[in-house]
Scaffold this active site. Structure first.
Site, PDB file in Angstrom:
ATOM      1  N   SER A   1     -14.653  24.207   8.739  1.00  0.00           N
ATOM      2  CA  SER A   1     -15.339  23.320   9.685  1.00  0.00           C
ATOM      3  C   SER A   1     -14.336  22.287  10.178  1.00  0.00           C
ATOM      4  CB  SER A   1     -16.488  22.592   9.002  1.00  0.00           C
ATOM      5  OG  SER A   1     -16.968  21.543   9.843  1.00  0.00           O
TER       6      SER A   1
ATOM      7  N   TYR B   1     -18.862  17.115   2.389  1.00  0.00           N
ATOM      8  CA  TYR B   1     -18.697  18.342   3.192  1.00  0.00           C
ATOM      9  C   TYR B   1     -17.263  18.445   3.707  1.00  0.00           C
ATOM     10  CZ  TYR B   1     -19.624  21.634   7.083  1.00  0.00           C
ATOM     11  OH  TYR B   1     -19.610  22.688   7.967  1.00  0.00           O
TER      12      TYR B   1
HETATM   13  N1  LIG Z   1     -23.346  25.519  12.888  1.00  0.00           N
HETATM   14  C1  LIG Z   1     -22.339  24.687  13.131  1.00  0.00           C
HETATM   15  O1  LIG Z   1     -22.341  23.875  14.084  1.00  0.00           O
HETATM   16  C2  LIG Z   1     -21.111  24.754  12.245  1.00  0.00           C
HETATM   17  C3  LIG Z   1     -20.013  23.928  12.533  1.00  0.00           C
HETATM   18  C4  LIG Z   1     -18.884  23.987  11.723  1.00  0.00           C
HETATM   19  C5  LIG Z   1     -18.870  24.862  10.649  1.00  0.00           C
HETATM   20  N2  LIG Z   1     -19.946  25.652  10.387  1.00  0.00           N
HETATM   21  C6  LIG Z   1     -19.869  26.555   9.233  1.00  0.00           C
HETATM   22  O2  LIG Z   1     -20.284  27.857   9.629  1.00  0.00           O
HETATM   23  C7  LIG Z   1     -20.822  28.547   8.515  1.00  0.00           C
HETATM   24  C8  LIG Z   1     -22.148  29.178   8.883  1.00  0.00           C
HETATM   25  O3  LIG Z   1     -23.089  28.185   9.193  1.00  0.00           O
HETATM   26  P1  LIG Z   1     -24.475  28.525   9.921  1.00  0.00           P
HETATM   27  O4  LIG Z   1     -25.242  27.255   9.874  1.00  0.00           O
HETATM   28  O5  LIG Z   1     -24.240  29.188  11.229  1.00  0.00           O
HETATM   29  O6  LIG Z   1     -25.146  29.547   8.924  1.00  0.00           O
HETATM   30  P2  LIG Z   1     -25.804  30.969   9.258  1.00  0.00           P
HETATM   31  O7  LIG Z   1     -26.950  30.793  10.196  1.00  0.00           O
HETATM   32  O8  LIG Z   1     -24.750  31.932   9.605  1.00  0.00           O
HETATM   33  O9  LIG Z   1     -26.449  31.316   7.848  1.00  0.00           O
HETATM   34  C9  LIG Z   1     -25.718  31.448   6.628  1.00  0.00           C
HETATM   35  C10 LIG Z   1     -26.456  32.414   5.703  1.00  0.00           C
HETATM   36  O10 LIG Z   1     -26.153  32.043   4.349  1.00  0.00           O
HETATM   37  C11 LIG Z   1     -27.273  32.368   3.559  1.00  0.00           C
HETATM   38  N3  LIG Z   1     -27.277  31.612   2.321  1.00  0.00           N
HETATM   39  C12 LIG Z   1     -27.612  30.305   2.143  1.00  0.00           C
HETATM   40  N4  LIG Z   1     -27.540  29.961   0.843  1.00  0.00           N
HETATM   41  C13 LIG Z   1     -27.156  31.080   0.180  1.00  0.00           C
HETATM   42  C14 LIG Z   1     -26.930  31.359  -1.198  1.00  0.00           C
HETATM   43  N5  LIG Z   1     -27.087  30.424  -2.148  1.00  0.00           N
HETATM   44  N6  LIG Z   1     -26.549  32.620  -1.543  1.00  0.00           N
HETATM   45  C15 LIG Z   1     -26.379  33.581  -0.595  1.00  0.00           C
HETATM   46  N7  LIG Z   1     -26.602  33.372   0.726  1.00  0.00           N
HETATM   47  C16 LIG Z   1     -26.981  32.133   1.109  1.00  0.00           C
HETATM   48  C17 LIG Z   1     -28.466  32.005   4.433  1.00  0.00           C
HETATM   49  O11 LIG Z   1     -29.642  32.719   4.024  1.00  0.00           O
HETATM   50  C18 LIG Z   1     -27.992  32.417   5.809  1.00  0.00           C
HETATM   51  O12 LIG Z   1     -28.436  33.721   6.137  1.00  0.00           O
HETATM   52  C19 LIG Z   1     -20.869  27.520   7.361  1.00  0.00           C
HETATM   53  O13 LIG Z   1     -19.755  27.707   6.496  1.00  0.00           O
HETATM   54  C20 LIG Z   1     -20.770  26.181   8.073  1.00  0.00           C
HETATM   55  O14 LIG Z   1     -20.205  25.182   7.256  1.00  0.00           O
HETATM   56  C21 LIG Z   1     -21.067  25.612  11.153  1.00  0.00           C
END
Ligand SMILES: NC(=O)c1ccc[n+]([C@@H]2O[C@H](COP(=O)([O-])OP(=O)(O)OC[C@H]3O[C@@H](n4cnc5c(N)ncnc54)[C@H](O)[C@@H]3O)[C@@H](O)[C@H]2O)c1
Length: 273
Positions: free
Chosen positions: A153, A168
C-alpha cells in the site's frame, strides 16, 4: 501470433485472498486470462468457489481453498491443498490486507490498543511470513524457480507517513523490506519476490464515499483518478510472469503517481536570467 494466454501458459499460481470483490478477484481473473491455473484461498467459502469458477470459465484449472490466514496451521494446510490441486506452485500472490475493511480504527496512535495493533500486523504481514515459509519450501524442492508478488500500500511505501493508520503503514513498510530480503535470500534458487503497492483504489470499501470526498481525493493524485482493481491486476500479472524474469526485490507503485507527488517549494523566488 502470441496472445494474452501466452504470458503465463499453464503456470500454477496460488492467490491468498483472491476471492474478494475488489483487487483479489481482479487478480485471479487477470492471471487466468494470462493462461495460468489458479488456486484461490479465501476465508469466505462462497468467494473462494466463485473465484475458482471464474478461472474455470476461462478454460483454466481453478482450485477453491477455504482457510483463515490468521491461523498458522490453516495456512500450511491451504498451501498443501493448493499444491495438490494444481500439481505444484510456480507463483504465490498475497492479497489479504487492509485496515478499515477489518473494522480497525482510523485514529491517532495513543487511542490504539495492543490487540488492535497485533490484529493489523496479523492480517498484513505475519500471514505473509507464514505463507512464504510453506511455499518457498515447495518451490525450492521443485527446483524450477518461482515468483512471489505481495500487495502492499502507498500507506507503507510512499515517502510520506500514514497518519491515523500508523500500524497499517508500519506493517506494509515491513512487508516491503521483507520483499527485498526474500529476493536476496532466494535469488540463487531462481525465486523472485516483488511488491505491487496500490494507492487509493475503487473497491467496495471506498465505493460508499461521498462524491465530494472522491473529488478531493482525486485532486491529490497526479493522474487525477483512483486506481481500478484491473490496474493492480495488470501489474501483478507482469511481475508473476516470465516477462519479469530479471525483476526482483522491487516495489511497483500503481497509484496514479501519488507516491512521487510532493509539494515543491516555490522556486519562482530564484528568478530567471
Ligand atoms: N482498496 C484500496 O484502496 C487499497 C489501497 C491500497 C492497498 N490496498 C491493499 O489491497 C489489498 C486488497 O484489498 P481489497 O480491499 O481490495 O480486498 P479484496 O476486496 O480484494 O478482498 C480481500 C479478500 O481477502 C479475504 N480475507 C479477509 N480476511 C481473510 C482471512 N483471515 N483469511 C483468508 N482470507 C481473508 C476476504 O474474504 C476477501 O475476499 C490489501 O492488501 C490492501 O491492503 C487496497
Amino acid at each position: 501470433m502470441p496472445t494474452a494466454r501466452d504470458i503465463m501458459p499453464g503456470l500454477r499460481v496460488l492467490v491468498i485472498g483472491g476471492g474478494g470483490g475488489g483487487i483479489g478477484a481482479a487478480i485471479t481473473a487477470g492471471l487466468a486470462a494470462a493462461g495460468a491455473d489458479v488456486a484461490v484461498v479465501d476465508v469466505d467459502e462462497a468467494r473462494a468457489k466463485a473465484a475458482a469458477d471464474s478461472v474455470a470459465a476461462q478454460g483454466r484449472r481453478g482450485v477453491p481453498v477455504v482457510a483463515d490466514i490468521r491461523d498458522g496451521a490453516d495456512i500450511e494446510r491451504a498451501v498443501a491443498r493448493a499444491r495438490d490441486g494444481l500439481g505444484g506452485i510456480d507463483a504465490l500472490v498475497t492479497v489479504v490486507g487492509g485496515l478499515m475493511a477489518f473494522g480497525m480504527p482510523f485514529d491517532r496512535l495513543d487511542t490504539w490498543t495492543d490487540d488492535e495493533w497485533d490484529f493489523v500486523f496479523d492480517v498484513n504481514i505475519r500471514y505473509v511470513y507464514r505463507a512464504l515459509k510453506a511455499t518457498l519450501k515447495i518451490m525450492v524442492e521443485q527446483g524450477t524457480g518461482g515468483a512471489i508478488v505481495s500487495i502492499g500500500s502507498d500507506a507503507g511505501t510512499a515517502g510520506h507517513g500514514s497518519p491515523n493508520m500508523v500500524a497499517y503503514g508500519a506493517a506494509k513498510a515491513g512487508l516491503a523490506h521483507l520483499v527485498k530480503s526474500i529476493a536476496c535470500e532466494y535469488g540463487k534458487d531462481g525465486i523472485r519476490m516483488n511488491m505491487v503497492s496500490p494507492g487509493a483504489t475503487e473497491t467496495a470499501a471506498t465505493a460508499a464515499l461521498p462524491a465530494a470526498t472522491v473529488a478531493a481525493m482525486n485532486a491529490t493524485i497526479p493522474l487525477r483518478r483512483r486506481g481500478k482493481p484491473e490496474d493492480i491486476a495488470n501489474a501483478v500479472v507482469f511481475l508473476a510472469s516470465p516477462l519479469a524474469r530479471h525483476v526482483t526485490g522491487q516495489i511497483l507503485g500503481v497509484d496514479g503517481g501519488v507516491s512521487v507527488e510532493s509539494p515543491m517549494p516555490d522556486l519562482s523566488v530564484i528568478g530567471t536570467k
